[in-house]
Design a protein around this motif. Structure first.
Motif, PDB file in Angstrom:
ATOM      1  N   PHE A   1       0.967  -1.141  -0.065  1.00 56.04           N
ATOM      2  CA  PHE A   1       0.118  -0.061  -0.061  1.00 56.04           C
ATOM      3  C   PHE A   1       0.929   1.399   0.100  1.00 56.04           C
ATOM      4  CE2 PHE A   1      -3.854  -2.382   1.838  1.00 56.04           C
ATOM      5  CZ  PHE A   1      -4.603  -2.381   0.777  1.00 56.04           C
ATOM      6  N   SER A   2       0.376   2.340  -0.730  1.00 54.05           N
ATOM      7  CA  SER A   2       1.114   3.477  -0.786  1.00 54.05           C
ATOM      8  C   SER A   2       1.155   4.410   0.647  1.00 54.05           C
ATOM      9  CB  SER A   2       0.213   4.560  -1.720  1.00 54.05           C
ATOM     10  OG  SER A   2      -0.867   4.949  -0.953  1.00 54.05           O
ATOM     11  N   ALA A   3       1.813   5.445   0.443  1.00 53.48           N
ATOM     12  CA  ALA A   3       1.980   6.424   1.670  1.00 53.48           C
ATOM     13  C   ALA A   3       0.721   6.899   2.238  1.00 53.48           C
ATOM     14  CB  ALA A   3       3.039   7.370   1.273  1.00 53.48           C
ATOM     15  N   ASP A   4      -0.163   7.247   1.097  1.00 55.29           N
ATOM     16  CA  ASP A   4      -1.382   7.754   1.397  1.00 55.29           C
ATOM     17  C   ASP A   4      -2.220   7.022   2.248  1.00 55.29           C
ATOM     18  OD1 ASP A   4      -0.737  10.122   0.396  1.00 55.29           O
ATOM     19  OD2 ASP A   4      -1.936   9.994  -1.644  1.00 55.29           O
ATOM     20  N   ALA A   5      -2.268   5.548   1.727  1.00 55.58           N
ATOM     21  CA  ALA A   5      -3.416   4.533   2.286  1.00 55.58           C
ATOM     22  C   ALA A   5      -2.644   4.322   3.581  1.00 55.58           C
ATOM     23  CB  ALA A   5      -2.991   3.434   1.320  1.00 55.58           C
ATOM     24  N   LEU A   6      -1.555   4.262   3.861  1.00 52.00           N
ATOM     25  CA  LEU A   6      -0.703   4.106   5.153  1.00 52.00           C
ATOM     26  C   LEU A   6      -0.981   5.150   6.130  1.00 52.00           C
ATOM     27  CD1 LEU A   6       1.304   2.675   7.231  1.00 52.00           C
ATOM     28  CD2 LEU A   6       3.064   3.735   6.124  1.00 52.00           C
ATOM     29  N   ARG A   7      -1.053   6.495   5.561  1.00 51.69           N
ATOM     30  CA  ARG A   7      -1.273   7.785   6.522  1.00 51.69           C
ATOM     31  C   ARG A   7      -3.112   7.533   6.901  1.00 51.69           C
ATOM     32  NH1 ARG A   7       0.442  12.750   8.395  1.00 51.69           N
ATOM     33  NH2 ARG A   7      -1.421  13.195   9.426  1.00 51.69           N
ATOM     34  N   SER A   8      -3.807   7.358   5.975  1.00 50.14           N
ATOM     35  CA  SER A   8      -5.022   7.125   6.382  1.00 50.14           C
ATOM     36  C   SER A   8      -5.526   6.125   7.413  1.00 50.14           C
ATOM     37  CB  SER A   8      -6.127   7.179   5.144  1.00 50.14           C
ATOM     38  OG  SER A   8      -6.000   5.890   4.620  1.00 50.14           O
ATOM     39  N   ARG A   9      -4.592   5.112   7.351  1.00 52.33           N
ATOM     40  CA  ARG A   9      -4.822   4.012   8.378  1.00 52.33           C
ATOM     41  C   ARG A   9      -4.233   4.384   9.637  1.00 52.33           C
ATOM     42  NH1 ARG A   9      -5.670   2.225   3.413  1.00 52.33           N
ATOM     43  NH2 ARG A   9      -6.519   0.425   2.826  1.00 52.33           N
ATOM     44  N   ILE A  10      -3.275   5.055   9.517  1.00 48.26           N
ATOM     45  CA  ILE A  10      -2.578   5.464  10.950  1.00 48.26           C
ATOM     46  C   ILE A  10      -3.355   6.489  11.604  1.00 48.26           C
ATOM     47  CG2 ILE A  10      -0.843   7.014  11.829  1.00 48.26           C
ATOM     48  CD1 ILE A  10       1.164   5.639   9.670  1.00 48.26           C
ATOM     49  N   ASP A  11      -3.935   7.380  10.785  1.00 47.47           N
ATOM     50  CA  ASP A  11      -4.895   8.529  11.156  1.00 47.47           C
ATOM     51  C   ASP A  11      -6.003   7.846  11.967  1.00 47.47           C
ATOM     52  OD1 ASP A  11      -2.925  10.195  10.622  1.00 47.47           O
ATOM     53  OD2 ASP A  11      -4.030  11.158   9.007  1.00 47.47           O
ATOM     54  N   ASP A  12      -6.813   6.904  10.972  1.00 50.88           N
ATOM     55  CA  ASP A  12      -8.129   6.480  11.661  1.00 50.88           C
ATOM     56  C   ASP A  12      -7.626   5.728  12.917  1.00 50.88           C
ATOM     57  OD1 ASP A  12     -10.794   5.912  11.101  1.00 50.88           O
ATOM     58  OD2 ASP A  12     -10.287   3.940  11.322  1.00 50.88           O
ATOM     59  N   ALA A  13      -6.651   4.832  13.219  1.00 49.85           N
ATOM     60  CA  ALA A  13      -6.415   4.054  14.224  1.00 49.85           C
ATOM     61  C   ALA A  13      -5.673   4.934  15.346  1.00 49.85           C
ATOM     62  CB  ALA A  13      -5.766   2.921  14.049  1.00 49.85           C
ATOM     63  N   GLU A  14      -5.220   6.062  15.150  1.00 43.02           N
ATOM     64  CA  GLU A  14      -4.400   6.987  15.894  1.00 43.02           C
ATOM     65  C   GLU A  14      -3.195   6.203  16.475  1.00 43.02           C
ATOM     66  OE1 GLU A  14      -7.126  10.139  17.913  1.00 43.02           O
ATOM     67  OE2 GLU A  14      -8.181   8.288  18.128  1.00 43.02           O
ATOM     68  N   ALA A  15      -2.376   5.678  15.586  1.00 44.13           N
ATOM     69  CA  ALA A  15      -1.362   4.781  16.046  1.00 44.13           C
ATOM     70  C   ALA A  15      -0.131   5.804  16.704  1.00 44.13           C
ATOM     71  CB  ALA A  15      -0.944   4.059  14.894  1.00 44.13           C
ATOM     72  N   LYS A  16       0.372   5.271  17.902  1.00 43.69           N
ATOM     73  CA  LYS A  16       1.407   5.611  18.628  1.00 43.69           C
ATOM     74  C   LYS A  16       2.677   5.462  17.997  1.00 43.69           C
ATOM     75  CE  LYS A  16       1.395   6.631  23.457  1.00 43.69           C
ATOM     76  NZ  LYS A  16       1.008   6.192  24.760  1.00 43.69           N
ATOM     77  N   LEU A  17       2.932   4.219  17.501  1.00 39.55           N
ATOM     78  CA  LEU A  17       4.287   3.884  17.256  1.00 39.55           C
ATOM     79  C   LEU A  17       4.029   3.014  15.635  1.00 39.55           C
ATOM     80  CD1 LEU A  17       7.195   2.572  17.648  1.00 39.55           C
ATOM     81  CD2 LEU A  17       5.907   0.657  18.556  1.00 39.55           C
ATOM     82  N   VAL A  18       4.962   3.271  14.861  1.00 42.31           N
ATOM     83  CA  VAL A  18       4.918   2.281  13.568  1.00 42.31           C
ATOM     84  C   VAL A  18       6.144   1.629  13.553  1.00 42.31           C
ATOM     85  CG1 VAL A  18       5.069   2.588  11.103  1.00 42.31           C
ATOM     86  CG2 VAL A  18       3.820   4.478  12.183  1.00 42.31           C
ATOM     87  N   VAL A  19       6.088   0.456  13.135  1.00 42.93           N
ATOM     88  CA  VAL A  19       7.202  -0.446  13.129  1.00 42.93           C
ATOM     89  C   VAL A  19       7.257  -0.879  11.590  1.00 42.93           C
ATOM     90  CG1 VAL A  19       8.162  -2.684  13.696  1.00 42.93           C
ATOM     91  CG2 VAL A  19       6.706  -1.545  15.403  1.00 42.93           C
ATOM     92  N   THR A  20       8.606  -0.565  10.963  1.00 43.05           N
ATOM     93  CA  THR A  20       8.570  -0.668   9.380  1.00 43.05           C
ATOM     94  C   THR A  20      10.145  -1.124   9.474  1.00 43.05           C
ATOM     95  OG1 THR A  20       8.460   0.422   7.365  1.00 43.05           O
ATOM     96  CG2 THR A  20       9.589   1.682   9.021  1.00 43.05           C
TER      97      THR A  20
END
Ligand code: WTA
Length: 651
Positions: A170-189
């Protein structure tokens, strides 16, 4: 909305393969499970929950359905998911059993025993806690198929944080919308991975997703995988090697309540906005473990299991991470594509690790069919004993090829129907019990009440076709759409009174066996990946050159369906070369959503077929895209439109 039958030949399919008597005699699954569950469904699931899981505190109530469709399973029980997947196997003396045989795309390998995996997860749990992640928080995971993905998911579960895995494609935009919706605190990549021998970046997408600095994300942990250079944001980014590997391996898992959120997984629906499907702990693990054991005839001491799904999809959650590990299985995890560096890679892995149970998707089977049976023919596949299929309807030809060429007519094939929302397998033959029919998922599992109903919700009975529904709550059912209970009720529970509507059409044959016929809504299934027409249309109209767009899924021999888009250009773009514009728009969707969503074809059209009330008639576009005579177009406002579109498509 009407059930379509993309697999017309299904109604002529009448082959059936009775279980081999020797297999049947020792089978893990017993026919008596159906009767047991039929007698008392809740007692059946309660018994499974107690048999398959270790509870820190036993439950007294099996199901609370007093506020439907919001279910609580095993509500007053307490347990820890990671303890169930790891520590307890070590405590039982199985610490030396291999949990993961990892094979990287370039050929690097790593082996983790249960003891080692437990240690890694404990370190990660300590590291995430030190970064401020606490029970109830969300962690976004954007990783390739490497052991750190499994470690991260289990570390989240261990500390009661919900993971939200976003597929690495998935793209950066798709990732961003999912991060925002879940209000994630941490990203592991990871810095990146490989795709067909070429480096493919992941960290850059995370950076792009977080550029404005307004995200809820406080930290990014980066696994070094392919060594590509990465940008670094001091104070936010840390290496896995500095944070996790240096953390203490002492960690005691705390038990959480059975309904503690375990994960959110975004999936496409009929609108443009992906839905965050919420799964919780006790019921989900019960059904994941039950199905993994019975549908695959699992013997944890001797089997080598391999599910080829990516952790970015629900199959990777239930049948790479939770089901197999809770059951103490040994499994293979492979990072790369099936044709790298050669088209026999999968079969080479089956031979190398002695894989006994293989679980994959029809699209992969059809691809292998195209490559030819000589390729698997070069390898020793005699270790295999059970074959599974998931993700889309499997056509009888592919099923037969799978059974004959891969299974040497020896291995039972199980076609398993389920969804992100159902959390675990719902309809499937049981190996050693069910006489299998090529192309049919056949029977609801013990404890599952699936049915096929007509428009009014009345059962169609044997020989009828209609909509697949689930009548009673099941342990691994989705609990909600993250942050949107109204949408949860509306999407799944409002079409038919008191029933869960899955979105699939189905037929019952004269024996009462279920045949899945594909989606009846605007969800497409491309290579087993769910995509929504609305999501791709909204990406297309987001491009300045596009005035209007309509997207359909057209039948495709290999991928099941392919995305076909019809667009009307706006302003000066209408004067551009239509082929070049089509290509630009394909790339745009790829960048916007991800490569999997790229239309196979974007056709520039002068007009779209609309009813007098302005509704786009996708059915007609689908006829064109599938090369059929265009159906009834009498309700169109302008009946000449379809002729122009069909002529343009044929060019
Ligand atoms: C389709 C994947 C026919 C179906 C586990 C469903 C299937 C959607 C099968 C869910 C099958 C899955 N036969 N169709 N055996 N398995 N599907 O959420 O249309 O990615 O609604 O879950 O895939 O896709 P999802």
């Amino acid at each position: 909305m009407s059930p379509e039958t993309p697999l017309d030949n299904l109604s002529h399919e009448n082959r059936s393969f009775a279980p081999d008597p020797a297999f049947a005699r020792d089978a893990v699954a017993k026919e008596s499970l159906y009767a047991e569950a039929g007698e008392d469904r809740l007692a059946f699931w309660a018994a499974q929950a107690r048999e398959l899981l270790t509870w820190e505190k036993d439950f007294t109530e099996t199901l609370d359905w007093s506020n439907p469709p919001f279910a609580r399973w095993f509500g007053d029980g307490r347990l820890n998911a990671a303890y169930n997947a790891l520590d307890r196997h070590v405590e039982a003396g199985n610490g030396d059993r291999v949990a993961i045989h990892f094979e990287g795309e370039p050929g690097d390998t790593r082996t983790y025993t249960y003891a080692q995996l437990t240690e890694e997860v404990k370190k990660a749990a300590n590291a995430f806690t030190a970064l401020g992640v606490a029970a109830g928080d969300r962690v976004a995971v954007y990783l390739p198929m490497i052991p750190e993905a499994v470690i991260t998911m289990l570390a989240c579960a261990r500390i009661g944080a919900a993971h939200s895995v976003v597929f690495g494609g998935f793209s950066a935009d798709a990732l961003r919308s999912r991060i925002d919706d879940a209000e994630a605190k941490l990203v592991v990549t990871a810095d990146g991975t490989w795709r067909r021998g070429k480096p493919s970046a992941l960290k850059t997408a995370v950076d792009a997703a977080l550029t404005d600095g307004r995200s809820t994300v406080e930290n990014v942990v980066v696994v070094k995988r392919n060594g590509e250079p990465v940008e670094w944001t001091e104070g936010r980014d840390t290496w896995w090697s500095d944070t996790v590997e240096t953390a203490s391996a002492e960690h005691t898992a705390e038990a959480f309540e059975a309904e503690q959120p375990l994960y959110i997984l975004y999936t496409s629906g009929t609108t443009g906005r992906p839905k965050g499907i919420l799964h919780t702990t006790g019921g989900y693990l019960t059904q994941a473990a039950f199905t993994h054991r019975n549908v695959f005839d699992l013997r944890p001491e001797t089997d080598v299991y391999w599910c080829t799904a990516d952790i970015g999809w629900v199959t990777g959650h239930s049948y790479v991470v939770y089901g197999p590990l809770v059951n103490g299985a040994t499994q293979v995890i492979y990072e790369g594509t099936p044709d790298t560096p050669h088209q026999g890679r999968w079969w080479e892995l089956v031979q190398k690790y002695g894989v006994t149970i293989l679980y994959t998707a029809p699209t992969a089977i059809r691809t292998m069919m195209k490559w030819g049976e000589d390729i698997p023919g070069e390898y020793d596949l005699s270790s295999l004993r059970v074959l599974g299929s998931v993700g889309e309807p499997i056509n009888p030809e592919a099923w037969m090829w799978y059974r004959r060429v891969i299974g040497k007519d020896r291995c039972p094939v199980v076609d398993t129907w389920w969804q992100t929302e159902t959390g675990a397998i719902m309809i499937s033959p049981l190996p050693g019990v069910t006489a299998a029919k090529p192309g049919s998922a056949q029977v609801p599992l013990p404890g599952i009440t699936a049915d096929v109903v007509d428009e009014t919700g009345a059962p169609v009975g044997d020989g009828g076709a209609g909509y697949l529904v689930i009548r009673e709550p099941w342990p691994s059912m989705l609990r909600n759409i993250w942050g949107d209970p109204d949408r949860f009720v509306d999407t799944y529970w409002s079409r038919f009174e008191g029933m869960y509507f899955a979105g699939d059409g189905a037929r019952k044959d004269d024996d009462g066996d279920v045949w899945l016929l594909g989606r009846v809504d605007d969800v497409m299934n491309v290579s087993g990946h769910r995509l929504s027409t609305a999501e791709i249309e909204s990406s297309l109209v987001g491009h300045p050159a596009v005035a209007e767009a309509a997207v359909v899924g057209a039948a495709d021999e290999t991928t099941g369906q392919a995305v076909i888009a019809f667009v009307i250009l706006r302003g000066s773009a209408a004067n551009e070369d239509p082929d070049a514009m089509g290509e630009t728009l394909r790339q745009h969707v790829g960048k916007d959503i991800g490569a999997i969503a790229k239309p196979r074809k974007v056709l520039v059209v002068p007009e779209l077929p609309k009813t007098r009330s302005g509704k786009i008639m996708r059915r007609l576009l689908k006829d064109v895209a599938e090369g059929r005579e265009v159906g009834d177009a009498t309700t169109l406002a302008d009946s000449t439109v379809m002729n122009q579109i069909a002529a343009g498509f044929a060019k």
